[in-house]
Design a protein around this motif. Sequence first.
Motif, PDB file in Angstrom:
ATOM      1  N   MET A   1       0.804  -1.309   0.062  1.00  0.00           N
ATOM      2  CA  MET A   1      -0.081   0.131   0.018  1.00  0.00           C
ATOM      3  C   MET A   1       0.896   1.242   0.027  1.00  0.00           C
ATOM      4  N   ARG A   2       1.838   1.461   0.955  1.00  0.00           N
ATOM      5  CA  ARG A   2       2.761   2.585   0.988  1.00  0.00           C
ATOM      6  C   ARG A   2       3.840   2.119  -0.011  1.00  0.00           C
ATOM      7  N   THR A   3       4.382   3.303  -0.682  1.00  0.00           N
ATOM      8  CA  THR A   3       5.674   2.830  -1.425  1.00  0.00           C
ATOM      9  C   THR A   3       6.663   3.816  -0.822  1.00  0.00           C
ATOM     10  N   SER A   4       7.511   3.248  -0.428  1.00  0.00           N
ATOM     11  CA  SER A   4       8.790   4.150   0.313  1.00  0.00           C
ATOM     12  C   SER A   4       9.651   5.076  -0.408  1.00  0.00           C
ATOM     13  N   ALA A   5       9.343   6.224   0.071  1.00  0.00           N
ATOM     14  CA  ALA A   5      10.456   7.022  -0.903  1.00  0.00           C
ATOM     15  C   ALA A   5      11.607   7.215   0.357  1.00  0.00           C
ATOM     16  N   PRO A   6      12.801   6.875   0.108  1.00  0.00           N
ATOM     17  CA  PRO A   6      13.707   6.700   1.133  1.00  0.00           C
ATOM     18  C   PRO A   6      13.915   8.225   1.531  1.00  0.00           C
ATOM     19  N   GLY A   7      13.614   8.554   2.694  1.00  0.00           N
ATOM     20  CA  GLY A   7      14.018   9.842   3.058  1.00  0.00           C
ATOM     21  C   GLY A   7      13.005  10.744   3.604  1.00  0.00           C
ATOM     22  N   LEU A   8      11.690  10.888   2.984  1.00  0.00           N
ATOM     23  CA  LEU A   8      10.895  11.751   3.628  1.00  0.00           C
ATOM     24  C   LEU A   8      10.632  11.587   5.067  1.00  0.00           C
ATOM     25  N   PRO A   9      10.376  10.519   5.882  1.00  0.00           N
ATOM     26  CA  PRO A   9       9.979  10.469   7.133  1.00  0.00           C
ATOM     27  C   PRO A   9      11.285  10.860   7.847  1.00  0.00           C
ATOM     28  N   GLU A  10      12.416  10.347   7.496  1.00  0.00           N
ATOM     29  CA  GLU A  10      13.695  10.818   8.264  1.00  0.00           C
ATOM     30  C   GLU A  10      13.793  12.329   8.014  1.00  0.00           C
ATOM     31  N   ALA A  11      13.736  12.861   6.800  1.00  0.00           N
ATOM     32  CA  ALA A  11      13.837  14.390   6.480  1.00  0.00           C
ATOM     33  C   ALA A  11      12.917  15.113   7.419  1.00  0.00           C
ATOM     34  N   VAL A  12      11.748  14.790   7.749  1.00  0.00           N
ATOM     35  CA  VAL A  12      10.866  15.620   8.397  1.00  0.00           C
ATOM     36  C   VAL A  12      11.193  15.301   9.907  1.00  0.00           C
ATOM     37  N   ALA A  13      11.545  14.083  10.188  1.00  0.00           N
ATOM     38  CA  ALA A  13      11.807  13.937  11.616  1.00  0.00           C
ATOM     39  C   ALA A  13      13.041  14.844  12.000  1.00  0.00           C
ATOM     40  N   ALA A  14      14.016  14.932  10.945  1.00  0.00           N
ATOM     41  CA  ALA A  14      15.226  15.669  11.556  1.00  0.00           C
ATOM     42  C   ALA A  14      15.059  17.059  11.665  1.00  0.00           C
ATOM     43  N   LEU A  15      14.037  17.724  10.832  1.00  0.00           N
ATOM     44  CA  LEU A  15      13.774  19.194  11.052  1.00  0.00           C
ATOM     45  C   LEU A  15      12.802  19.321  12.136  1.00  0.00           C
ATOM     46  N   THR A  16      12.195  18.460  12.700  1.00  0.00           N
ATOM     47  CA  THR A  16      10.926  18.499  13.706  1.00  0.00           C
ATOM     48  C   THR A  16      11.569  18.665  15.182  1.00  0.00           C
ATOM     49  N   GLU A  17      11.412  19.683  15.696  1.00  0.00           N
ATOM     50  CA  GLU A  17      11.803  19.891  17.195  1.00  0.00           C
ATOM     51  C   GLU A  17      10.883  19.278  18.257  1.00  0.00           C
ATOM     52  N   ALA A  18       9.405  19.411  17.880  1.00  0.00           N
ATOM     53  CA  ALA A  18       8.727  18.858  18.938  1.00  0.00           C
ATOM     54  C   ALA A  18       8.885  17.441  19.499  1.00  0.00           C
ATOM     55  N   ARG A  19       9.146  17.167  20.801  1.00  0.00           N
ATOM     56  CA  ARG A  19       9.368  15.823  21.285  1.00  0.00           C
ATOM     57  C   ARG A  19       7.882  14.887  21.101  1.00  0.00           C
ATOM     58  N   LEU A  20       6.766  15.471  21.068  1.00  0.00           N
ATOM     59  CA  LEU A  20       5.483  14.805  21.039  1.00  0.00           C
ATOM     60  C   LEU A  20       5.841  13.807  19.829  1.00  0.00           C
ATOM     61  N   TRP A  21       6.433  14.056  18.956  1.00  0.00           N
ATOM     62  CA  TRP A  21       6.484  13.114  17.505  1.00  0.00           C
ATOM     63  C   TRP A  21       7.440  12.243  17.583  1.00  0.00           C
ATOM     64  N   SER A  22       6.864  10.756  17.887  1.00  0.00           N
ATOM     65  CA  SER A  22       8.167   9.837  18.358  1.00  0.00           C
ATOM     66  C   SER A  22       8.339   8.799  17.193  1.00  0.00           C
ATOM     67  N   ARG A  23       7.398   8.839  16.066  1.00  0.00           N
ATOM     68  CA  ARG A  23       7.491   7.815  15.079  1.00  0.00           C
ATOM     69  C   ARG A  23       7.140   8.511  13.851  1.00  0.00           C
ATOM     70  N   PHE A  24       8.009   8.339  12.887  1.00  0.00           N
ATOM     71  CA  PHE A  24       7.669   8.975  11.509  1.00  0.00           C
ATOM     72  C   PHE A  24       7.554   7.871  10.465  1.00  0.00           C
ATOM     73  N   GLU A  25       6.548   7.778   9.703  1.00  0.00           N
ATOM     74  CA  GLU A  25       6.120   6.988   8.690  1.00  0.00           C
ATOM     75  C   GLU A  25       5.783   7.387   7.253  1.00  0.00           C
ATOM     76  N   GLY A  26       5.878   6.489   6.310  1.00  0.00           N
ATOM     77  CA  GLY A  26       5.192   7.059   5.161  1.00  0.00           C
ATOM     78  C   GLY A  26       6.461   7.173   3.931  1.00  0.00           C
ATOM     79  N   GLY A  27       5.774   7.764   2.945  1.00  0.00           N
ATOM     80  CA  GLY A  27       6.788   7.883   1.727  1.00  0.00           C
ATOM     81  C   GLY A  27       5.915   8.766   0.624  1.00  0.00           C
TER      82      GLY A  27
END
Length: 280
Positions: free
Chosen positions: A1-27
């Motif tokens: 179902m999800r096609t993974s674009a390497p990098g989108l979740p990781e890139a957003v995680a790296a730019l996100t400061e808020a500690r609430l967000w603990s897990r990043f998925e998608g593509g």
Amino acid sequence: MRTSAPGLPEAVAALTEARLWSRFEGGETTGSTNDDCRVLAAEGVPEGAVVLALEQTRGRGRLGRTWESPRGGIYLSMLLRPAIAPADAGPLPLVVGLGVAWGLESLGAAVALKWPNDVVAAGGEAGARGARETGAPTATGGKLAGLLLESGVEGGALAWVVAGCGLDVRRPDGGGAAGAAYLDELLAAPVSPERAAAALLNGIAEAYSRFMAHGFVPMLEEYARRSALAGRAVRVSDASGEFIAEGTVAGVDASGRLVLDTGGGDVAISAGDVTLRMPE
Ligand code: BT5
């Protein structure tokens, strides 16, 4: 179902400061990030998971409507598990909307909030004047982002909330959705979808944590200051387009309801679609 674009979740995680967000998925592409996030909710994943996409093939709006989700936007859904009673969840869409506004403002955009779930480009006095001159039906700016909150109740308690947000970042070839506004056109310099997503996540985390700590009442003024509807003559209709009420918007109340001065007293409305009435 999800096609993974390497990098989108990781890139957003790296730019996100808020500690609430603990897990990043998608593509790159998915059907609907809300659907994907609901799967995580059903699996018992804790609060703080985020599902992201650069394109959706079955993006959903409220009431069975479609959210156009081409490349050029960012689509994200967040899993929340607020320890509040379902009866106290009314302000949540407004809280998330305020967080989206803060996030977009941190990028330099001027935005306004249109109850219950739209984030629009700030129209301001210039917008209102333009509408009076042209007879255009709306005096708000175009719709920049839409929110879709879905929730599940178990044993009388709010078990999960999936807060979905679609943000128009760059106008697609062909002009884009009717009545839409695009973030890039409000900013001096273009912003990447990843940075836009991180800004939204930071703003939403701040709004959500304030709501959970102190409730909605201390946020009312921040909300009112950004209202695209304050003092406007509006008509509210239900899911099937049936008339609910019309009047002048007095504000929102502590439960997140829209308060209308109908001329014959105030009414508070908890759900509906708002259209601005033509300036007379
Ligand atoms: C909304 O519904 O505004 C909620 C949209 C939520 C979309 C997000 S994207 C991530 C997550 N996954 C999903 O599947 N959904 C969420 P509503 O108030 O019903 O507004 C829908 C209406 O907005 C449509 O009927 C169009 O008129 C208009 N519209 C559709 N696509 C648009 C776009 N890209 N930009 C601006 N307006 C749009």
